[in-house]
Scaffold this motif. Sequence first.
Motif, PDB file in Angstrom:
ATOM      1  N   GLY A   1      21.311   2.455  -5.076  1.00  0.00           N
ATOM      2  CA  GLY A   1      21.093   1.255  -5.981  1.00  0.00           C
ATOM      3  C   GLY A   1      21.349   0.062  -5.150  1.00  0.00           C
ATOM      4  N   THR A   2      21.552  -0.001  -4.009  1.00  0.00           N
ATOM      5  CA  THR A   2      21.712  -1.324  -3.197  1.00  0.00           C
ATOM      6  C   THR A   2      20.791  -2.420  -3.227  1.00  0.00           C
TER       7      THR A   2
ATOM      8  N   ALA B   1      -3.187   6.627  -3.334  1.00  0.00           N
ATOM      9  CA  ALA B   1      -2.204   7.777  -2.769  1.00  0.00           C
ATOM     10  C   ALA B   1      -3.296   8.458  -1.670  1.00  0.00           C
ATOM     11  N   PRO B   2      -2.796   8.870  -0.816  1.00  0.00           N
ATOM     12  CA  PRO B   2      -1.149   9.334  -0.505  1.00  0.00           C
ATOM     13  C   PRO B   2      -0.549   8.082   0.214  1.00  0.00           C
ATOM     14  N   PHE B   3       0.706   8.065   0.021  1.00  0.00           N
ATOM     15  CA  PHE B   3       1.669   7.076   0.527  1.00  0.00           C
ATOM     16  C   PHE B   3       2.659   7.635   1.480  1.00  0.00           C
ATOM     17  N   PRO B   4       3.133   6.915   2.371  1.00  0.00           N
ATOM     18  CA  PRO B   4       4.472   7.527   3.154  1.00  0.00           C
ATOM     19  C   PRO B   4       5.486   7.863   2.251  1.00  0.00           C
ATOM     20  N   THR B   5       6.173   8.817   2.672  1.00  0.00           N
ATOM     21  CA  THR B   5       7.339   9.219   1.705  1.00  0.00           C
ATOM     22  C   THR B   5       8.799   8.879   2.004  1.00  0.00           C
TER      23      THR B   5
ATOM     24  N   PHE C   1       0.674  -1.199  -0.062  1.00  0.00           N
ATOM     25  CA  PHE C   1       0.101  -0.015  -0.175  1.00  0.00           C
ATOM     26  C   PHE C   1       0.788   1.355   0.002  1.00  0.00           C
ATOM     27  N   ALA C   2       2.021   1.058  -0.071  1.00  0.00           N
ATOM     28  CA  ALA C   2       3.001   2.070  -0.215  1.00  0.00           C
ATOM     29  C   ALA C   2       3.223   2.631  -1.526  1.00  0.00           C
ATOM     30  N   HIS C   3       2.729   2.000  -2.580  1.00  0.00           N
ATOM     31  CA  HIS C   3       2.831   2.444  -3.897  1.00  0.00           C
ATOM     32  C   HIS C   3       1.678   2.338  -4.672  1.00  0.00           C
ATOM     33  N   ALA C   4       1.696   2.580  -6.171  1.00  0.00           N
ATOM     34  CA  ALA C   4       0.268   2.414  -7.093  1.00  0.00           C
ATOM     35  C   ALA C   4       0.628   0.928  -7.259  1.00  0.00           C
ATOM     36  N   PRO C   5      -0.652   0.469  -7.738  1.00  0.00           N
ATOM     37  CA  PRO C   5      -1.684   0.971  -7.945  1.00  0.00           C
ATOM     38  C   PRO C   5      -2.743   1.249  -6.869  1.00  0.00           C
TER      39      PRO C   5
ATOM     40  N   ASP D   1      13.673  -3.048  -4.644  1.00  0.00           N
ATOM     41  CA  ASP D   1      13.246  -1.799  -5.275  1.00  0.00           C
ATOM     42  C   ASP D   1      13.501  -0.676  -4.429  1.00  0.00           C
ATOM     43  N   ASP D   2      14.461   0.186  -4.941  1.00  0.00           N
ATOM     44  CA  ASP D   2      14.774   1.371  -4.146  1.00  0.00           C
ATOM     45  C   ASP D   2      14.019   2.282  -4.051  1.00  0.00           C
ATOM     46  N   ALA D   3      12.930   2.285  -4.710  1.00  0.00           N
ATOM     47  CA  ALA D   3      11.793   3.222  -4.474  1.00  0.00           C
ATOM     48  C   ALA D   3      10.895   2.803  -3.388  1.00  0.00           C
TER      49      ALA D   3
END
Lengths: 454, 454
Positions: A385-386, A151-155, A144-148, A214-216
Motif C-alpha cells: 500500500g505504499t 497481454a502478456p505483461f511482465p509480472t 504497456f505493462a497493463h490493460a488496455p 499504483d501498487d499494481a
Amino acid sequence: MRFGVNHTPSNGWFHSWLDFSPSDTARDLEAIAGLGADHVRIFPLWPVVQPNRTLIRPAALQDIATVVDIAGSFGLDVNVDALQGHLSSFDFVPSWLDSWHRRNMFTDPDVVASTADYVRALADAVADRPNLLGVTIGNEVNQFAHAPHPAPFPTTAAQGHAWAGAMVDAARAGLGSSTGAAASGTGREARGTSAPPPRRPLVTLAQYDAAWYDDAQPFGPEHAAEHGDATVTHSWVFNGAARLHGAMGAGSVRHGEYLLQLAAAWNERADRPNWLQEVGAPTNVVDVADAPDFTEQTIRHALDVQHLAGITWWCSHDVSRSLADFPELEYDLGLLTNDGRVKPTGERFREMALAFGDGRSEAPTPPSTALVLDDVAPDGAPRSGTRADSAPGGRFAAAWLSLAEQDGRGPQVVLRSRLGDTALLAARGIRTCVDVPADTTTTTLSVAHPATMP
Amino acid sequence: MRFGVNHTPSNGWFHSWLDFSPSDTARDLEAIAGLGADHVRIFPLWPVVQPNRTLIRPAALQDIATVVDIAGSFGLDVNVDALQGHLSSFDFVPSWLDSWHRRNMFTDPDVVASTADYVRALADAVADRPNLLGVTIGNEVNQFAHAPHPAPFPTTAAQGHAWAGAMVDAARAGLGSSTGAAASGTGREARGTSAPPPRRPLVTLAQYDAAWYDDAQPFGPEHAAEHGDATVTHSWVFNGAARLHGAMGAGSVRHGEYLLQLAAAWNERADRPNWLQEVGAPTNVVDVADAPDFTEQTIRHALDVQHLAGITWWCSHDVSRSLADFPELEYDLGLLTNDGRVKPTGERFREMALAFGDGRSEAPTPPSTALVLDDVAPDGAPRSGTRADSAPGGRFAAAWLSLAEQDGRGPQVVLRSRLGDTALLAARGIRTCVDVPADTTTTTLSVAHPATMP
C-alpha cells in the motif's frame, strides 16, 4: 537547470515522420527556440523505424539525426525517446508484437534483444551530435505493462529491472559510453558502490505516475531511480490531483514538486539528477484562464527541488483540429497554437525560462526536513500500500502537502527502510525526519488513468 | 481468363511502402511480367496510408498510383487491395483502432465512415489508370472478426453485410461508377433483380476460407457472393487439406477448384465471375520437389470451373531471410527467389500462363451435375453445420471429391434452399442434382488457421 519543450509536430503530429519535412521541422523548432527553451524532446514512432524485428530503417534514423541537426541550428539541444510506444492516448506497436506475433514485450528474449538493437541503433545514429542532450528509452513504456494494452505483461518488478537494464545498456552502447553497469550486463547500478557521475548525453527511463501511485504497476519507483543517469518524472494533474485539490490548489500546482521529491526518495545517490520531463496544463481540469498561472506556479514550485536537472514542458504545439480522436485536452495543450502563435501559457513559460533558465537560477539547498514514507512497516517488515499512500489524497501525499503549505516549500522524502543510512541522509542534507501524523486526513481516490494521458 | 501474381516486394517486403522506390518496384514488376502474368495484386499498408482517422496521406496515394503506372509500363494490369490489415501473419491496424481507441472495426459509425473514406480515396487515386483491374476492399479482412485479433468483433452476419456494403459503395464511389446498389446505400445487390454486368474495374471482397469452412465466422459465403462484382476465393491447402489428403492428393490439388465451385453455389447470378485470387504452393505441407506439379495441377483443375475470371498466384518473391518472424513457408512461397531468379514453380506457372492465359483457353461449359449442399434441412428448416460439412474432410467435401475423381472434373454445387429456383439452375447449366450419399466417409478436421496464413 534546463528549460525545454516536448515537440509535438504541428503538421501531421507524429505521423509527420511518414512525410518527414525539414522545413516543417525548422519552422516548429524556431518557434520553440523563441519560447526561451534550451532543448526539445523528440519522439520517433517505433513501427516506422523498426517495422520488422530485424529491419531498422536507415532512412528513419537519418531523419531523426536531421531533426537533431536542425534543432542545433536554433541553439536547441535534443533528447530523443526511442520506444513510442505510447503518445497522447495513441499506441504504436510494431506488427511483430501484434496478434499472431503477440509476445511479452518485456521478457521474450527475441523481442528484448531486437528492441535493444533499435535503442542501440537510434543512440548510435545521434551519438556524435554535439547538441544531443540524451536518449530516453521510450515515453512511459510502463503503460504497456497493463490493460488496455494487450497481454502478456511482465509480472514481476525483477522482470522490469532486467528489461530496463538491457535497454539502458543498449542506449549506452549506442552512445559509445562504457560503464561498469553496462559491462555487468544487468544495467542496474550496483548498490552501495560509488557510481560514475552522470555523463552527457544522459540515458533515462521515463515512466508515467502509476509507477509511484499504483501498487499494481510492475514498474515502480525503483525502476525510475536505479536505471540510467537521472530520475525522470511526468506530472499530470488530470490523475485526480486537480479533482481533489482544485486545479489551482496547492496539491495541483505543487504536484510536480511533490512527484520530484517523492521519486528522489528512491535515489541511491544524493546527487542523482531529477528531471521533470513532462508537465503541462491540461485544460480538461485547468481553466484556460488559469493556465498561465498554473504554468508559472508549477514551474516555481518545481524549482525548489534539489538537484533539479530540468523542466521539459508538454508540449510545443496544439494538435490540429484536422486530426481526429485525440482526447479533447490535446487540442489545447501547446504553448503554441497549431499555426505557431504563442499562447498565454507560452508567454508565461518564456518569462520563466528567461528568468530561471541557462544558469540564471541558483541551485536550491535541499530541504532539511524529510517526511518518512512507510515503504516498510516500523519493524522493517514488508508492507503493501505504499504507492496508494503516495497517490494524491493518500495519507502520505496529504501529509507532505500539509508540510509544504506550512513551510512554503515541500519537504524531502525519505524511505523508512533507509532511515538508518546516516551517510545518505547527511549527503542529502536531511536533518529532521518526521512521520506522517496519525490524524492525517486522507481521501481515497481511484487514480484515474483515462485515455487522456499524454 | 487472367493469370496474375500477388506482388510481395523483394526489398523490405510491404514495409517498402515506408521507403518507396520506383526502381525496386520496376525490377520486381519486370520479373513478374517475365512469368507470363497479365496482372498483379498490390497491397498498401493501412496505417501508412491512413495513420489518423482523418488523415489520408496524399504522398501514400501517389506512391500507389505510381506502382500502377510502373506496372502498366510492363503491360501489367493491377488490382489494389485497400485494408491491410492482414498479410502473411502480420497485422497492420492503425493506432486509432488500438488499445485506448479500440472500437469495433466493422460497426462503429465513425470507424466505418472513415474506413470508407480511405477506400474511396484509394479507388479515386487510381480510378483513371487504364490498367486498373480492380479494387479489393482488403486482404482477408474477415480475419479481424475473431481472435487473436482484438475484440470487439461483429457478432452477426447482418453487421458484416452492412460493413461490406459500405466498403463496396465507397470503392465504387471512388472509381466514379454509380450503380443501383451503390445508390441504395446498402451495397448489396437486390435479390431477384437483373444486376448490371460486371464492370471494369472490378470491386471485390476477399475472405479467407473460414468464411466457407467455419460456422463461427461472422463473415460467410453470402458475403463473398453478394458483394462486389465477382466472388473471390483464397485457396490454401495448409488449412488441413494437405494433411488429410496428402499434398499431391486430389483433395489438395483440387482444393482451388473445389473452393471455387463451393463459393459459386451462393452466387445469385449464373454468370457472376469467380476469381481464385490467392493460391500458392506452401512448402510447409508441399514438398519442394512436388511444388511445380502441385502448381500445374492446381491451375489445370481450377481452369475447369465455369465463369473463372482469373487465377492470381501467391506470390511473386520469396521473403528475404533478412526479415524475421515470418512463418517458415513464407521464405519459399515465391515464384521467384528474393533476388529475382525464376524458381521451378515460376517456370511451371509461366508454362500455364502462356498456354491458357490471354484468351488462349476456351471457357469451359459448366459441369451439368451439381452436388446438393444442405444449407437447410430437407424440409427447408434452418440447420447448422453447413460450413463444417464443407471443410476438408467434411461429409460434403468428401462427397464432392469422390464425384470429382469419378468424373475427372468436380461437379457444381447447389444449395438445397435453391433447388426450386429452376431458372437459376437452368442458367447455370445444371441438369442433375445429387445428394451427398448417406455412406460418405467423413473426417472431422479441426480446420487449422495457424499463424501461417498469408
